[in-house]
Design an enzyme around this catalytic site. Structure first.
Site, short mmCIF file in Angstrom:
data_model
loop_
_atom_site.label_atom_id
_atom_site.label_comp_id
_atom_site.label_asym_id
_atom_site.label_seq_id
_atom_site.Cartn_x
_atom_site.Cartn_y
_atom_site.Cartn_z
N ASP A 92 -5.28 3.42 -9.69
CA ASP A 92 -6.20 3.83 -8.64
C ASP A 92 -7.16 4.91 -9.17
OD1 ASP A 92 -6.91 3.27 -6.03
OD2 ASP A 92 -5.74 4.90 -5.17
N HIS A 105 1.56 4.84 -2.48
CA HIS A 105 1.15 5.67 -3.63
C HIS A 105 2.39 6.32 -4.23
CE1 HIS A 105 -3.21 5.47 -2.69
NE2 HIS A 105 -2.76 5.30 -1.47
N HIS A 134 0.87 -1.19 0.00
CA HIS A 134 0.00 0.00 0.00
C HIS A 134 0.89 1.23 0.00
CE1 HIS A 134 -4.10 1.79 0.91
NE2 HIS A 134 -3.27 2.83 0.84
N GLU A 178 -11.44 3.39 6.17
CA GLU A 178 -10.41 4.31 6.64
C GLU A 178 -11.07 5.50 7.35
OE1 GLU A 178 -8.18 6.14 3.48
OE2 GLU A 178 -6.62 6.94 4.81
N ASP A 193 2.00 3.87 2.86
CA ASP A 193 0.95 4.70 2.24
C ASP A 193 1.53 5.88 1.43
OD1 ASP A 193 -1.62 5.31 1.52
OD2 ASP A 193 -2.29 5.96 3.50
N HIS A 248 -9.46 0.81 -1.02
CA HIS A 248 -9.36 1.49 0.26
C HIS A 248 -10.74 1.36 0.90
CE1 HIS A 248 -5.85 3.37 -1.55
NE2 HIS A 248 -5.63 4.14 -0.50
N GLY A 297 -9.59 7.87 -2.42
CA GLY A 297 -10.41 9.09 -2.32
C GLY A 297 -11.27 9.09 -1.06
ZN LIG Z 1 -3.75 4.83 0.37
#
Ligand SMILES: [Zn+2]
Length: 339
Positions: free
Chosen positions: A139, A20, A18, A203, A280, A200, A173
């Site tokens: 994504d 980005h 995970h 969260e 992340d 995702h 998002g």
């Molecule tokens: Zn993420």
């Protein structure tokens, strides 16, 4: 973490699942990139200001501001190369990296494929020179809606015919604006196109967000923070061994988790959930994968053998082919225990 445990963690072959791409670009790199594009020149102070936020919404805006500074294939090549160097230095053997194709399409209205060429150049170089493998996950941004996500996923399916490094799709998002269900059909189509499914979920909303992700076929859950409030869900996740991409520092920095001691990572592990540790957006959160392992030890009392288990989980939960998984799992087992 003691020096010997730190070295032990570094030597464990690990997968980061995970991460980005845009969230690995440093302010210094943004300044360097801005010098290539004279119209948008940044000072270091201006670049650093882009990384400041106070809550989850602000974080999403910071992510967008950084992505908007990435203009060309060469820019994407440079940030990808630097990301792989940072990963290799931490003993990461493999990473499955989200790239926010949704942001490129929606905010910039340009084609993604030319930019991807730069990412691929760096990926191949990293494989050759650093011995690290990278898969890409396209994504989409859920709150831009189903049509925008369709553009992202269709592009992934189309490009996968040429680039097998494109392994899957996901939705990120703002979950508070839409759950996973509207994307059900798109997920089914993506699966039929040979893409793996992540999302995702849980969260910034309750357990219903995670149920939604499971219902549309997500194979891995990003964050899964709110599973702690639903015993039945926790049981299902444990029974099916659905991998959870845990991002401790991220959750605390965005305010999704009120404080570090309240993070459920230890309880999840003890309940038999298939958890993995991840960073992340390292340059937005001041995190890296080694740091997440360090936190697991210092704040949540994971023993060295349990850290080894987390490394094994990361390999098992990856989308690598079985033979490479077996080889990496053996390598994880072969690392000597710290004295
Ligand atoms: Zn993420």
């Amino acid at each position: 973490m003691s020096e010997s445990t730190g070295e032990f963690v570094r030597r464990l072959p690990k997968a980061e699942l995970h991460l980005h791409l845009e969230g690995t670009a440093t302010p210094e790199t943004l300044v360097e990139l801005s010098e290539r594009h004279p119209a948008g020149r940044l000072t270091l102070e201006q670049a650093r200001a882009l990384y400041r936020y106070v809550d989850f919404t602000g974080f999403l805006m910071a992510f967008k501001a950084i992505t908007e500074r990435l203009l060309t294939a060469d820019d994407y090549e440079l940030i990808t190369w630097r990301m792989t160097q940072a990963l290799a230095a931490q003993g990461v053997a493999h990473a499955e990296v989200y790239v926010s194709v949704g942001v490129v399409y929606y905010w910039r209205r340009i084609e993604f494929e030319p930019l991807f060429a730069g990412m691929e150049r760096a990926r191949l170089r990293a494989e050759r020179e650093l011995g690290i493998t990278i898969f890409w996950i396209f994504d989409a941004v859920r709150h831009f809606g189903v049509e925008e996500a369709a553009r992202v996923f269709h592009k992934a399916a189309e490009m996968r015919r040429e680039y097998t490094s494109i392994i899957g799709i996901g939705i990120g998002g703002d979950e508070r604006r839409t759950g996973a269900e509207p994307f059900r059909e798109l997920y089914a189509e993506a699966r039929d196109a040979g893409l793996r499914l992540t999302a995702h979920a849980g969260e910034t909303v309750g357990p219903e967000g995670i149920w939604g992700a499971l219902n549309i076929g997500a194979e891995r859950v990003g964050h899964g923070l709110s599973a702690q409030y639903d015993a039945e869900l926790t049981e299902v996740l444990a029974e099916r061994q659905v991998p959870i991409e845990i991002c401790i520092t991220s959750n605390v920095r965005t305010g999704s988790c009120a404080s570090l001691p309240e993070h459920p990572v230890r309880r999840y592990f003890d309940s038999g959930l298939m958890i993995t540790l991840n960073s992340d957006d390292p340059t937005l959160f001041g995190s890296d994968l080694s740091g997440e392992y360090r936190l697991a030890e210092s704040e949540f009392q994971f023993t060295a053998e349990q850290l080894r288990e987390l490394a094994s989980n990361s390999i098992e939960a990856s989308f690598l082919p079985p033979d490479r998984k077996v080889a990496l799992l053996r390598a994880v087992e072969a690392v000597d225990h710290p004295q």
